[in-house]
Design an enzyme around this catalytic site. Structure first.
Site, mmCIF file in Angstrom:
data_model
loop_
_atom_site.group_PDB
_atom_site.id
_atom_site.type_symbol
_atom_site.label_atom_id
_atom_site.label_comp_id
_atom_site.label_asym_id
_atom_site.label_seq_id
_atom_site.Cartn_x
_atom_site.Cartn_y
_atom_site.Cartn_z
ATOM 1 N N SER A 6 0.830 -1.198 0.000
ATOM 2 C CA SER A 6 0.000 0.000 0.000
ATOM 3 C C SER A 6 0.870 1.256 0.000
ATOM 4 O O SER A 6 1.676 1.455 -0.910
ATOM 5 C CB SER A 6 -0.966 -0.050 1.189
ATOM 6 O OG SER A 6 -1.990 0.900 1.049
ATOM 7 N N GLU A 20 -9.642 -5.397 -5.351
ATOM 8 C CA GLU A 20 -9.099 -4.151 -4.772
ATOM 9 C C GLU A 20 -9.466 -2.934 -5.602
ATOM 10 O O GLU A 20 -9.364 -2.963 -6.834
ATOM 11 C CB GLU A 20 -7.571 -4.213 -4.728
ATOM 12 C CG GLU A 20 -6.984 -5.229 -3.800
ATOM 13 C CD GLU A 20 -5.527 -4.904 -3.501
ATOM 14 O OE1 GLU A 20 -5.238 -3.737 -3.167
ATOM 15 O OE2 GLU A 20 -4.699 -5.816 -3.592
ATOM 16 N N HIS A 63 -7.126 -6.115 -0.337
ATOM 17 C CA HIS A 63 -5.967 -5.249 -0.135
ATOM 18 C C HIS A 63 -4.999 -5.845 0.897
ATOM 19 O O HIS A 63 -5.387 -6.176 2.010
ATOM 20 C CB HIS A 63 -6.454 -3.875 0.338
ATOM 21 C CG HIS A 63 -5.388 -2.836 0.390
ATOM 22 N ND1 HIS A 63 -4.771 -2.342 -0.743
ATOM 23 C CD2 HIS A 63 -4.825 -2.180 1.437
ATOM 24 C CE1 HIS A 63 -3.887 -1.434 -0.395
ATOM 25 N NE2 HIS A 63 -3.883 -1.318 0.916
#
Length: 295
Positions: free
Chosen positions: A142, A237, A267
């Site tokens: 991320s 996602e 995610h």
């Protein structure tokens, strides 16, 4: 089996309402990320990386001269060594090397470029320990994937040696949030939604900052000359387009890039590898990729 396992992770994530305050969000991510502790054969040691908190980890048989430098996710506003300890330590096992996880400073208390400064400090600390750049893999999920790319781009601009390879899990590469899947995957993503990302972006990179700056949104960087990159992203996602577009841009720049899209995964799914077969398989793939490129 994998699909029922990911449903259980979805249930875990949805078992409590999404927290509102920053401290509550950080506590919640630490809680869900550390649902399953590290394996009993893992050794962890806190380390001060020239003022930046870090943690070494190793398992029996880890090659200590090789290091995975890891930056956790959390939108630059949450996440920690605690929330990602299981992921990082098992990634080190898969790559047969020790790991160095970094607790970089978080927004909004410490907006851009605080995390970048901490990442560069950690890199230089590691190099001063005598670890060759070609013996270092850099990774993150991320926002940590964003930070991984930003660090490599800064090193390249400074003319410093680059790591052997980069490993990106569900990377957040576009803080302008122009990705198509922010809309098309909104109904199936249990974690990341456009309004939430906008709040994180505002905290990390205030409106006065151009979010197309390559150090903010590495999707828009000149990617030529990057080391080999592995990108892993789930099909469920909203950030799927961030990963796919990054792979396309890197490939167009003649970077050795591998894109893996994992069916049904959400995610940063390898965080829950202890109870998720596809999390373990993703880490095994990452370990093989890193071993291939580390000298």
């Amino acid at each position: 089996m994998a699909y029922s396992e990911i449903d259980a992770i979805r249930a875990l994530l949805g078992s409590k309402p999404r927290p509102v305050g920053w401290s509550e969000r950080r506590q919640r991510l630490d809680e869900v990320g550390s649902t399953w502790p590290v394996a009993p054969d893992v050794t962890c040691e806190a380390i001060d990386c020239d003022g930046v908190p870090g943690e070494w980890s190793a398992v029996p048989g880890s090659e200590l001269s090789r290091v995975l430098l890891y930056f956790h996710g959390g939108g630059y506003c949450s996440g920690s060594i605690v929330s990602h300890r299981r992921l990082v330590t098992e990634a080190g096992r898969a790559a047969r090397m020790r790991t160095l996880a970094i607790d970089y400073r978080l927004a909004p208390e410490h907006p851009y470029p605080a995390a970048h400064e901490d990442a560069l400090t950690a890199w230089r600390f590691l190099r001063r320990q005598g670890v060759a750049a070609t013996s270092i893999a850099v990774g993150g999920d991320s926002a940590g994937g964003n930070l991984t790319l930003a660090l490599i781009n800064r090193l390249r601009a400074l003319g410093e040696p680059l790591p052997a390879c980069a490993w990106l899990v569900s990377p957040w590469t576009d803080l302008t949030m122009s990705g198509r899947t922010l809309a098309t995957k909104d109904a199936v993503d249990p974690l990341i939604h456009k309004t939430y990302l906008a709040e994180l972006a505002d905290a990390y990179a205030p409106a006065s900052i151009d979010r197309r700056d390559p150090l903010i949104s590495p999707l828009f960087a000149d990617l030529a000359g990057l080391p080999p990159v592995l990108i892993q992203v789930g099909s469920a996602e909203t950030l799927l387009a961030d990963a796919v577009r990054l792979a396309e841009a890197a490939g167009s720049a003649d970077v050795d890039v591998t894109l893996q899209i994992w069916p049904h995964m959400i995610h940063a799914w390898p965080v829950w590898n202890a109870n998720l077969e596809d999390g373990r398989r993703a880490l095994a793939c990452a370990g093989q990729f890193i071993c291939t490129h580390i000298r």
